[in-house]
Design a protein around this motif. Structure first.
Motif, short mmCIF file in Angstrom:
data_model
loop_
_atom_site.label_atom_id
_atom_site.label_comp_id
_atom_site.label_asym_id
_atom_site.label_seq_id
_atom_site.Cartn_x
_atom_site.Cartn_y
_atom_site.Cartn_z
N UNK A 156 0.80 -1.22 0.00
CA UNK A 156 0.00 0.00 0.00
C UNK A 156 0.84 1.28 0.00
N UNK A 157 2.09 1.22 0.46
CA UNK A 157 2.87 2.44 0.66
C UNK A 157 4.07 2.61 -0.27
N UNK A 158 4.39 1.61 -1.06
CA UNK A 158 5.53 1.71 -1.97
C UNK A 158 5.14 2.51 -3.20
N UNK A 159 6.07 3.25 -3.75
CA UNK A 159 5.85 3.97 -5.00
C UNK A 159 6.10 2.97 -6.14
N UNK A 160 5.02 2.40 -6.67
CA UNK A 160 5.15 1.32 -7.65
C UNK A 160 5.71 1.80 -8.97
N UNK A 161 5.58 3.08 -9.27
CA UNK A 161 6.22 3.61 -10.48
C UNK A 161 7.74 3.47 -10.37
N UNK A 162 8.28 3.78 -9.21
CA UNK A 162 9.72 3.65 -8.99
C UNK A 162 10.12 2.18 -8.95
N UNK A 163 9.34 1.35 -8.28
CA UNK A 163 9.68 -0.08 -8.18
C UNK A 163 9.70 -0.74 -9.56
N UNK A 164 8.81 -0.30 -10.47
CA UNK A 164 8.80 -0.85 -11.84
C UNK A 164 10.09 -0.52 -12.57
N UNK A 165 10.75 0.60 -12.21
CA UNK A 165 12.03 0.94 -12.82
C UNK A 165 13.07 -0.14 -12.53
N UNK A 166 12.87 -0.88 -11.44
CA UNK A 166 13.79 -1.93 -11.03
C UNK A 166 13.24 -3.32 -11.34
N UNK A 167 12.12 -3.37 -12.06
CA UNK A 167 11.57 -4.65 -12.49
C UNK A 167 10.61 -5.31 -11.51
N UNK A 168 10.19 -4.59 -10.48
CA UNK A 168 9.24 -5.16 -9.52
C UNK A 168 7.82 -4.81 -9.93
N UNK A 169 6.91 -5.73 -9.70
CA UNK A 169 5.49 -5.51 -10.00
C UNK A 169 4.66 -5.73 -8.75
N UNK A 170 3.65 -4.92 -8.58
CA UNK A 170 2.76 -5.03 -7.43
C UNK A 170 2.11 -6.41 -7.40
N UNK A 171 2.19 -7.08 -6.27
CA UNK A 171 1.55 -8.38 -6.08
C UNK A 171 2.39 -9.57 -6.51
N UNK A 172 3.53 -9.35 -7.13
CA UNK A 172 4.38 -10.47 -7.60
C UNK A 172 5.46 -10.76 -6.56
N UNK A 173 5.59 -12.03 -6.21
CA UNK A 173 6.67 -12.45 -5.32
C UNK A 173 7.94 -12.59 -6.14
N UNK A 174 9.03 -11.93 -5.77
CA UNK A 174 10.22 -11.93 -6.62
C UNK A 174 11.04 -13.21 -6.64
N UNK A 175 10.96 -14.04 -5.62
CA UNK A 175 11.75 -15.27 -5.61
C UNK A 175 11.03 -16.36 -6.39
N UNK A 176 11.77 -17.10 -7.18
CA UNK A 176 11.19 -18.21 -7.94
C UNK A 176 10.85 -19.35 -6.98
#
Length: 135
Positions: A74-94
């Motif tokens: 709820x508090x992360x700036x998702x526009x900035x996180x997308x610059x690093x390849x992160x997406x809202x709701x996606x767990x980054x570890x395989x």
């Protein structure tokens, strides 16, 4: 901080900017990052260089705190996180889709110890720099 970091790629002397997620190093190893560096720099790793080494998985791999995850989401700036390849709701570890969510109640957490130490009170004379010693 993150926007500033990403602006490095626009500096005149920067030929190539390689941004790598920690989770990519944990999931896939360093080979792709090393290949990118080799392609830009012409560097060739020594035979001892282990390009298949992976970073250790950290935090929230076996369980994760739902309350913390929801707060961050709820508090992360998702526009900035997308610059690093992160997406809202996606767990980054395989392979962690079956991770068990837990709810940690704030009352169950240990108290936070402050590392801020107030300086002792000093008189103006004590705070003044010392006079140079005579030689």
């Amino acid at each position: 901080k993150k926007r500033n970091l990403m602006s490095v790629q626009d500096w005149d002397l920067v030929e190539k900017f390689v941004s790598v997620q920690y989770e990519t190093l944990a999931n896939e190893g360093a080979a792709l990052m090393i290949e990118e560096i080799m392609g830009v720099s012409g560097w060739t790793p020594s035979p001892e260089c282990n390009t298949t080494i992976t970073a250790p998985l950290i935090g929230g791999v076996k369980t994760y705190d739902v309350n913390m995850t929801n707060w961050i989401t709820d508090h992360v700036d998702w526009e900035v996180e997308r610059m690093f390849g992160y997406e809202k709701g996606a767990r980054p570890y395989a392979g962690v889709e079956d991770v068990e969510p837990i709810a940690v109640e704030p009352s169950a957490l240990p108290p936070i110890k402050s590392s801020i130490v107030s300086p002792p009170s000093m008189s103006p004379a004590e705070a003044a720099p010392a006079a140079p010693a005579s030689v």
